[in-house]
Design an enzyme around this catalytic site. Structure first.
Site, short mmCIF file in Angstrom:
data_model
loop_
_atom_site.label_atom_id
_atom_site.label_comp_id
_atom_site.label_asym_id
_atom_site.label_seq_id
_atom_site.Cartn_x
_atom_site.Cartn_y
_atom_site.Cartn_z
N THR A 176 49.59 41.62 44.37
CA THR A 176 49.32 40.52 45.31
C THR A 176 49.26 41.05 46.74
OG1 THR A 176 50.43 39.04 43.78
CG2 THR A 176 50.07 38.20 45.99
N ASP A 184 44.80 38.22 40.60
CA ASP A 184 45.38 38.49 39.28
C ASP A 184 44.37 38.75 38.18
OD1 ASP A 184 47.76 38.75 37.71
OD2 ASP A 184 47.45 36.76 36.88
N SER A 243 52.81 44.99 36.33
CA SER A 243 53.61 44.18 37.23
C SER A 243 54.54 45.07 38.06
CB SER A 243 54.41 43.13 36.45
OG SER A 243 55.25 43.79 35.56
N LYS A 262 47.14 33.30 31.67
CA LYS A 262 47.19 34.47 30.79
C LYS A 262 46.61 34.17 29.41
CE LYS A 262 49.46 36.80 33.93
NZ LYS A 262 48.77 37.82 34.72
N ARG A 270 58.68 31.55 41.55
CA ARG A 270 57.24 31.57 41.85
C ARG A 270 56.82 30.54 42.88
NH1 ARG A 270 53.96 35.29 38.61
NH2 ARG A 270 55.50 36.28 37.30
N ARG A 289 53.18 53.08 38.88
CA ARG A 289 54.31 53.54 39.68
C ARG A 289 54.77 54.86 39.07
NH1 ARG A 289 58.42 50.87 42.72
NH2 ARG A 289 57.31 48.89 42.63
N ARG A 341 57.54 34.79 31.09
CA ARG A 341 56.71 34.92 29.91
C ARG A 341 57.55 35.57 28.81
NH1 ARG A 341 53.51 38.56 29.98
NH2 ARG A 341 53.70 39.49 32.02
N HIS A 357 42.79 42.13 33.92
CA HIS A 357 43.97 41.79 34.72
C HIS A 357 43.85 42.50 36.07
CE1 HIS A 357 48.69 41.73 34.72
NE2 HIS A 357 48.20 40.74 35.43
N TYR A 415 57.80 27.00 31.34
CA TYR A 415 57.62 28.00 32.40
C TYR A 415 56.14 28.41 32.53
CZ TYR A 415 57.09 32.32 34.75
OH TYR A 415 56.60 33.26 35.62
N GLY A 416 55.69 28.54 33.75
CA GLY A 416 54.30 28.82 34.11
C GLY A 416 53.46 29.64 33.16
N CYS A 458 53.92 46.42 40.96
CA CYS A 458 53.23 47.52 41.64
C CYS A 458 52.50 47.04 42.89
CB CYS A 458 52.26 48.21 40.70
SG CYS A 458 53.07 49.14 39.40
N GLY A 459 52.73 45.80 43.31
CA GLY A 459 52.18 45.33 44.58
C GLY A 459 50.75 44.82 44.52
C1 OXD Z 1 52.03 38.72 35.36
C2 OXD Z 1 51.78 37.59 36.27
O1 OXD Z 1 53.06 38.72 34.67
O2 OXD Z 1 50.73 37.61 36.94
O3 OXD Z 1 51.19 39.62 35.30
O4 OXD Z 1 52.59 36.67 36.33
MN MN Z 2 49.38 39.14 36.32
#
Ligand code: OXD
Ligand code: MN
Length: 591
Positions: free
Chosen positions: A258, A282, A253, A211, A375, A406, A71, A231, A202-203, A255-256
C-alpha cells in the site's frame, strides 16, 4: 422488490433463500437513500458506531468477534471437480461433499434475519474487463463495505441483464451463522463460478468481491479466457516531461504494498516534476490490448488497508483517504473526541479509550489497543494521488512488472530478468522472510510465488504454465524485475531507506523498460551499476553502500537454488520444463 427479471439470477436467489430461510429479502439498489437507511439500522443494532461528524464525517467503527479477525487460510478451499486441478498449495474437498456439508450449516442460517442481495461489478460495469457477481449476505456491515469496495446496485444489474450472457455472474453466498470458528468455511467452486462463505464476519472472508472473486475465481477465469488476475498494485510515474508510465507490482503481505502504491516522491524528484499516481493497491486484472501491450485495471473501488503503522510519514495518502466515508474495523475508539486510533498513528495514544474488543484500554499496560490486522475501508477516489485513469474502462498500459519480498541478505536491491520466461522464474521463486511481528521463527523463508499462494484458484503448476503461455501471446510484454527494500546490515538495520526513496529504484526500472538506462549482466539477471541509481540529496546512502546493496553473493544464491529445488518438487509433473531449465541456468551461472 427484485431489481431484475433475470431468470438465472432470480432462480438462484430463490434457491438460496429456500435453504437459508431469511425472514425478508432486500435488493440493494446502490442508492444513497438505501445505504443511509441501512446505516441507521446498523447503528440502532449496535453493529457500527458513528464517529465524530466534524473530524471524520461519514465514518463508522465496527468490531468483529474476537475469534474472527483475519483471513483463515486453513479453512479456505478450492473445490474444483478434480483434486489435481486445485493442486498442492490449496485445501480441497470433492465439490458434492463440500456442498452437502455446507448445506447443513446454511439451512435456516438466516432465520430471523434479512438477506441482502448485492449485485456488484468488479471494475466499472461499463468496462469490457468488467465481471459481475451477486453476493447474498445477512450482514449490513458487508453491504456497507461492498458499497465502498465495489460498484453495486441497479447500475450493475442493468449491465448484467444487457450482457451477452445474463446468466454469467459469480454466485456468492455469505451467512454469518454463529461466527463459529470450528465451522468457518471460505469455499470457492471455480467450475461453478460460486463462492460459499459461512461463520465469519471479517472482511477478507466475507467481502466476496475481493480475494474470493477478484483473485481466486478470477485467476481461474483468466486462465480459461486468456487473461490474468494478479495480487498486484498498479501505479503510474509521471516524469518531468508529463509522460505517465505504469507498472504493476506483487509483494507478499507486510512488504509495504500500500505504501508503494501511494508513494510520495523524495523532494529532489518532486522539484524536478515527478509525480506518482495510484491506480490500485491490491489487485490487477491484466489483458492484452489491441496495441499488443499488457493493460491493467484495478477491479476494486476502495482500499481495505491495514491501519496499524499508517501515519502521516509512512503513508499520508492512505491516511488522508480515510478522513471521510470510511469504515474502521477493530481499531481503538478514542472516547476523548469520538475518533479512532491505532498503533503507529502517532505517539499519543488516547487516555480515554476502548480497545478493539470494546474494553476500557490503558495504553500504559503494554497491551495493543488496535488489532494488528485492524483495517480501514475507504473509497479509492478519496486518495489524494488517485490516478485519473483509475476508472478508465480500458485500464492502463503496463511497462514493468515488479516482484519482491523481504530478504535480509540474498536478493539485491533490484535486478531485471533476462526475458519473460526468466521473469516468470523470478516470480515463481518469490519469497519473504518472516518478521518478529508474526508468531513463529524469525527469518524463515516462505515461498509465495507471485504473492498468489493463498489466492490462486487452481493448480500453481498450471498457473506457472499460464504465465509462460501469456508471455508468448503478448507482442510487447512488460519487462520483469525483482526488488528487495529490506537488506540489513550486520546489526540487523535496514540499509536502504525505502518509502519515497524507492522511486529512485522505480526510475531505473522505467529507464530499463524504455531502453534508456544501463545495466550489467550477473548470474541472476541484469543489475544496475551503483551510478545508475540516483543518490542525489540522499545523504544516508553512499555509492559504496549502494554497490553493496546491489551485490550478489554466490554462496547464498547456491543455498537459494537448493531451496528452490525443494519448493519446485511439490509441483511434480505440473512444473513447466521451462522453469526447470531456468533453475539449471541459474545454477550454471553460479558456477
Ligand atoms: C492481503 C490483503 O491479505 O490484502 O493480502 O488483505
Ligand atoms: Mn492483498
Amino acid at each position: 422488490m427484485a431489481l431484475t427479471n433475470n431468470k438465472a439470477v432470480l432462480s438462484w436467489v430463490d434457491e438460496m433463500a429456500a435453504m437459508t430461510q431469511p425472514d425478508e429479502i432486500v435488493w440493494i439498489d446502490g442508492s444513497e437513500a438505501q445505504l443511509a437507511d441501512l446505516r441507521r439500522q446498523s447503528l440502532a443494532a449496535g453493529e457500527i458506531i458513528a464517529l465524530n461528524p466534524e473530524k471524520l464525517p461519514g465514518c463508522y467503527l465496527h468490531r468483529t468477534a474476537v475469534n474472527d479477525v483475519a483471513r483463515v487460510e486453513h479453512r479456505t478451499f478450492i473445490c474444483s471437480r478434480r483434486q489435481e486441478d486445485s493442486g498442492p498449495t490449496n485445501n480441497w474437498m470433492e465439490p458434492a461433499e463440500m456442498y452437502a456439508k455446507l448445506r447443513v450449516l446454511y439451512t435456516g442460517a438466516m432465520k430471523g434475519r434479512t438477506m441482502y442481495v448485492i449485485p456488484f461489478s468488479m471494475t466499472v460495469p461499463e468496462s469490457p474487463f468488467a465481471k459481475f457477481g451477486i453476493e447474498l449476505t445477512d450482514s449490513i456491515y458487508v453491504v456497507l463495505n461492498m458499497a465502498i469496495m465495489t460498484r453495486i446496485g441497479t447500475r450493475v444489474i442493468k449491465c448484467l441483464d444487457a450482457a451477452k450472457d445474463p446468466a454469467d455472474f459469480t454466485k456468492g453466498l455469505h451467512a454469518k451463522a454463529a461466527i463459529d470458528e470450528e465451522n468457518r468455511y471460505i469455499v470457492q467452486f471455480p467450475e461453478d463460478n460460486t463462492i460459499w462463505s459461512i461463520n465469519s464476519g471479517y472482511g477478507g472472508n466475507v467481502l466476496l468481491g475481493k480475494k474470493c472473486f477478484a483473485l481466486r475465481i478470477a485467476s481461474y477465469l483468466g486462465r480459461t479466457e486468456g487473461w490474468m488476475a494478479e495480487h498486484m498494485l498498479i501505479l503510474g510515474i509521471e516524469n518531468p516531461n508529463g509522460e505517465v508510465r505504469y507498472l504493476a507490482a506483487a509483494f507478499p503481505s507486510a512488504c509495504g504494498k500500500t505504501n508503494l502504491a501511494m508513494l510520495i516522491p523524495p523532494d529532489v524528484y518532486r522539484k524536478k516534476g515527478y509525480k506518482v499516481w495510484c491506480v490500485g493497491d491490491d489487485i490487477a486484472w491484466l489483458r492484452i490490448g489491441p496495441d499488443g501491450r499488457l493493460w491493467a485495471v484495478n477491479p476494486e473501488a476502495g482500499f481495505f488497508g491495514v491501519a496499524p503503522g499508517t501515519n502521516m510519514k509512512s503513508n499520508p495518502n492512505a491516511l488522508l483517504s480515510t478522513k471521510k466515508n470510511t469504515i474502521f474495523t477493530n481499531v481503538v475508539h478514542n472516547l476523548e473526541d469520538n475518533t479512532v486510533w491505532w498503533e503507529g498513528l502517532d505517539k499519543n495514544p488516547p487516555q480515554n479509550a476502548l480497545n478493539w474488543k470494546g474494553e476500557k484500554w490503558n495504553s500504559a499496560d503494554g497491551s495493543k489497543g488496535a488489532h494488528p490486522n485492524s483495517r480501514f475501508t475507504a473509497p479509492a477516489a478519496q486518495c489524494p494521488c488517485i490516478s485519473d485513469k483509475f476508472e478508465a474502462p480500458e485500464g492502463v498500459p503496463i511497462s514493468a512488472i515488479i516482484f519482491g519480498g523481504r530478504r535480509a541478505k540474498t536478493a539485491p536491491l533490484v535486478y531485471q530478468s533476462r526475458d519473460w520466461q526468466h521473469g516468470v522464474f523470478v516470480g515463481s521463486i518469490m519469497a519473504s522472510e518472516t518478521t518478529a511481528a508474526a508468531s513463529g521463527a524469525v527469518g524463515v523463508v516462505r515461498r509465495d510465488p507471485m504473492a498468489m499462494l493463498p489466492f490462486c484458484g487452481y493448480h500453481m503448476g498450471d498457473y506457472f504454465r499460464h504465465w509462460l503461455d501469456m508471455g508468448k501471446k503478448i507482442p510487447n510484454p512488460p519487462k520483469i524485475f525483482n526488488v528487495n527494500w529490506f537488506r540489513t546490515d550486520d546489526e540487523g538495520h535496514f540499509i536502504w531507506p525505502g518509502y519515497g526513496d524507492n522511486l529512485r529504484v522505480l526510475d531505473w526500472i522505467m529507464g530499463r523498460a524504455f531502453g534508456e538506462a544501463e545495466a550489467v549482466t550477473s548470474p541472476i539477471g541484469y543489475l544496475p551499476r551503483a551510478e545508475d541509481i540516483s543518490l542525489e540529496e540522499l545523504d544516508d546512502v553512499s555509492p559504496a553502500t549502494l554497490a553493496g546493496l546491489l551485490s550478489v553473493d554466490k554462496a547464498l544464491w547456491k543455498e537459494e537454488a537448493a531451496g528452490i529445488h525443494e519448493f519446485y518438487a511439490k509441483f511434480g509433473d505440473k512444473l513447466p520444463g521451462e522453469l526447470k531449465d531456468e533453475l539449471a541456468k541459474l545454477e550454471k551461472n553460479l558456477g
